[in-house]
Design a protein around this motif. Structure first.
Motif, mmCIF file in Angstrom:
data_model
loop_
_atom_site.group_PDB
_atom_site.id
_atom_site.type_symbol
_atom_site.label_atom_id
_atom_site.label_comp_id
_atom_site.label_asym_id
_atom_site.label_seq_id
_atom_site.Cartn_x
_atom_site.Cartn_y
_atom_site.Cartn_z
ATOM 1 N N SER A 127 1.860 -1.281 -3.541
ATOM 2 C CA SER A 127 2.331 -2.669 -3.541
ATOM 3 C C SER A 127 3.800 -2.692 -3.145
ATOM 4 O O SER A 127 4.583 -1.844 -3.558
ATOM 5 N N GLN A 128 4.176 -3.691 -2.348
ATOM 6 C CA GLN A 128 5.523 -3.704 -1.778
ATOM 7 C C GLN A 128 5.982 -5.149 -1.574
ATOM 8 O O GLN A 128 5.967 -5.661 -0.459
ATOM 9 N N PHE A 129 6.399 -5.807 -2.656
ATOM 10 C CA PHE A 129 6.826 -7.195 -2.544
ATOM 11 C C PHE A 129 8.034 -7.354 -1.628
ATOM 12 O O PHE A 129 8.256 -8.419 -1.063
ATOM 13 N N THR A 130 8.809 -6.296 -1.437
ATOM 14 C CA THR A 130 10.009 -6.399 -0.612
ATOM 15 C C THR A 130 9.695 -6.630 0.870
ATOM 16 O O THR A 130 10.591 -6.966 1.636
ATOM 17 N N SER B 176 16.330 -12.527 -0.456
ATOM 18 C CA SER B 176 15.594 -13.453 -1.307
ATOM 19 C C SER B 176 14.133 -13.052 -1.235
ATOM 20 O O SER B 176 13.619 -12.734 -0.164
ATOM 21 N N PHE B 177 13.460 -13.073 -2.354
ATOM 22 C CA PHE B 177 12.051 -12.691 -2.399
ATOM 23 C C PHE B 177 11.163 -13.878 -2.775
ATOM 24 O O PHE B 177 10.067 -13.702 -3.304
ATOM 25 N N GLU B 178 11.628 -15.093 -2.476
ATOM 26 C CA GLU B 178 10.872 -16.293 -2.809
ATOM 27 C C GLU B 178 9.513 -16.334 -2.130
ATOM 28 O O GLU B 178 8.573 -16.918 -2.651
ATOM 29 N N ALA B 179 9.370 -15.704 -0.966
ATOM 30 C CA ALA B 179 8.095 -15.730 -0.243
ATOM 31 C C ALA B 179 7.070 -14.759 -0.835
ATOM 32 O O ALA B 179 5.880 -14.860 -0.537
ATOM 33 N N ALA B 180 7.524 -13.833 -1.661
ATOM 34 C CA ALA B 180 6.594 -12.890 -2.305
ATOM 35 C C ALA B 180 5.886 -13.589 -3.459
ATOM 36 O O ALA B 180 6.512 -14.317 -4.233
ATOM 37 N N ALA B 181 4.593 -13.373 -3.555
ATOM 38 C CA ALA B 181 3.843 -13.943 -4.676
ATOM 39 C C ALA B 181 4.305 -13.281 -5.973
ATOM 40 O O ALA B 181 4.589 -12.076 -5.993
ATOM 41 N N PRO B 182 4.372 -14.033 -7.072
ATOM 42 C CA PRO B 182 4.736 -13.416 -8.351
ATOM 43 C C PRO B 182 3.662 -12.424 -8.785
ATOM 44 O O PRO B 182 2.499 -12.526 -8.383
ATOM 45 N N GLY B 183 4.062 -11.462 -9.603
ATOM 46 C CA GLY B 183 3.178 -10.381 -10.021
ATOM 47 C C GLY B 183 1.823 -10.826 -10.538
ATOM 48 O O GLY B 183 0.796 -10.263 -10.177
ATOM 49 N N ARG B 184 1.794 -11.855 -11.384
ATOM 50 C CA ARG B 184 0.519 -12.308 -11.954
ATOM 51 C C ARG B 184 -0.447 -12.803 -10.894
ATOM 52 O O ARG B 184 -1.647 -12.647 -11.030
ATOM 53 N N ALA C 102 -0.151 -11.864 -7.546
ATOM 54 C CA ALA C 102 -0.316 -10.814 -6.532
ATOM 55 C C ALA C 102 -1.240 -9.684 -6.983
ATOM 56 O O ALA C 102 -1.986 -9.132 -6.168
ATOM 57 N N GLN C 103 -1.197 -9.327 -8.253
ATOM 58 C CA GLN C 103 -1.955 -8.161 -8.705
ATOM 59 C C GLN C 103 -3.463 -8.268 -8.451
ATOM 60 O O GLN C 103 -4.068 -7.318 -7.961
ATOM 61 N N PRO C 104 -4.118 -9.404 -8.719
ATOM 62 C CA PRO C 104 -5.554 -9.469 -8.428
ATOM 63 C C PRO C 104 -5.861 -9.362 -6.931
ATOM 64 O O PRO C 104 -6.902 -8.823 -6.539
ATOM 65 N N VAL C 105 -4.965 -9.848 -6.101
ATOM 66 C CA VAL C 105 -5.159 -9.754 -4.649
ATOM 67 C C VAL C 105 -4.989 -8.301 -4.209
ATOM 68 O O VAL C 105 -5.766 -7.784 -3.387
ATOM 69 N N TYR C 106 -3.997 -7.623 -4.770
ATOM 70 C CA TYR C 106 -3.798 -6.191 -4.512
ATOM 71 C C TYR C 106 -5.049 -5.401 -4.914
ATOM 72 O O TYR C 106 -5.546 -4.567 -4.163
ATOM 73 N N VAL D 151 1.205 2.358 -8.705
ATOM 74 C CA VAL D 151 1.157 1.616 -9.960
ATOM 75 C C VAL D 151 1.797 0.258 -9.712
ATOM 76 O O VAL D 151 3.000 0.174 -9.442
ATOM 77 N N PHE D 152 1.002 -0.789 -9.775
ATOM 78 C CA PHE D 152 1.483 -2.124 -9.457
ATOM 79 C C PHE D 152 2.681 -2.488 -10.331
ATOM 80 O O PHE D 152 2.639 -2.370 -11.540
ATOM 81 N N GLY D 153 3.750 -2.930 -9.693
ATOM 82 C CA GLY D 153 4.934 -3.394 -10.395
ATOM 83 C C GLY D 153 5.863 -2.310 -10.910
ATOM 84 O O GLY D 153 6.908 -2.613 -11.478
ATOM 85 N N ALA D 154 5.510 -1.048 -10.722
ATOM 86 C CA ALA D 154 6.336 0.047 -11.236
ATOM 87 C C ALA D 154 7.340 0.506 -10.186
ATOM 88 O O ALA D 154 7.160 0.287 -8.983
ATOM 89 N N GLU D 155 8.394 1.152 -10.657
ATOM 90 C CA GLU D 155 9.299 1.864 -9.751
ATOM 91 C C GLU D 155 8.556 3.105 -9.295
ATOM 92 O O GLU D 155 8.024 3.858 -10.122
#
Length: 154
Positions: A77-80, A92-100, A102-106, A124-128
């Motif tokens: 996963s790469q919201f950036t 700005s990351f306004e165009a990225a879907a929020p985690g809640r 995005a995760q089901p789509v991922y 790992v979704f959302g992890a560093e």
């Protein structure tokens, strides 16, 4: 949905200092999800990416897909990928879907790849994470569902 797809001879993703997934020959997919992306979008995108003919045939031409070469996908996963740097120097990351959202789509993307019979490792979704790869070629493509929906230029 946006993806950076790299043909690799090997790739690995680590989280918390431990390897969570690795592949040999295949595709590393950095996957960004935006507002409005759905499981249906993810399934169609998975089919498109898995079907990319970016592996060499016997004549050295990019003519084979993942299934033909027995390859795998490593999806991270790469919201950036939806970072907007048109103003200022801080993205700005306004165009990225929020985690809640995005995760089901991922998850739908990963399950769709597996449903095609392609092995799929995942970060790992959302992890560093730390991603290590050997880009084969190098071959790197950027795919965007908005771009794929537009007609080809004449």
């Amino acid at each position: 949905m946006r993806a950076v797809v790299q043909r690799v001879s090997r790739a690995e993703v680590r989280a918390g200092g431990e390897t969570v997934a690795s592949i040999g020959r295949g595709l590393l997919v950095l996957l960004g999800i935006t507002h409005g992306d759905t499981a249906e979008t993810a399934r169609a995108f998975a089919q498109r990416i898995a079907g990319l003919r970016v592996f060499d045939d016997a004549d050295g031409r990019m003519n084979l897909d993942l299934a033909a070469v027995g390859g795998a996908i490593l999806c991270v996963s790469q919201f950036t990928l939806y970072g907007d740097v048109r103003r200022g120097r801080r993205p700005s990351f306004e165009a990225a879907a929020p985690g809640r959202a995005a995760q089901p789509v991922y998850r739908a993307f990963i399950e769709a790849v597996r449903g095609l019979g392609i092995p799929c490792g995942e970060g790992v979704f959302g992890a560093e994470m730390a991603v290590e790869l050997v880009n084969d070629g190098p071959v790197t493509l950027v795919l965007d569902t908005d771009e794929l929906a537009r007609p080809r230029r004449a």
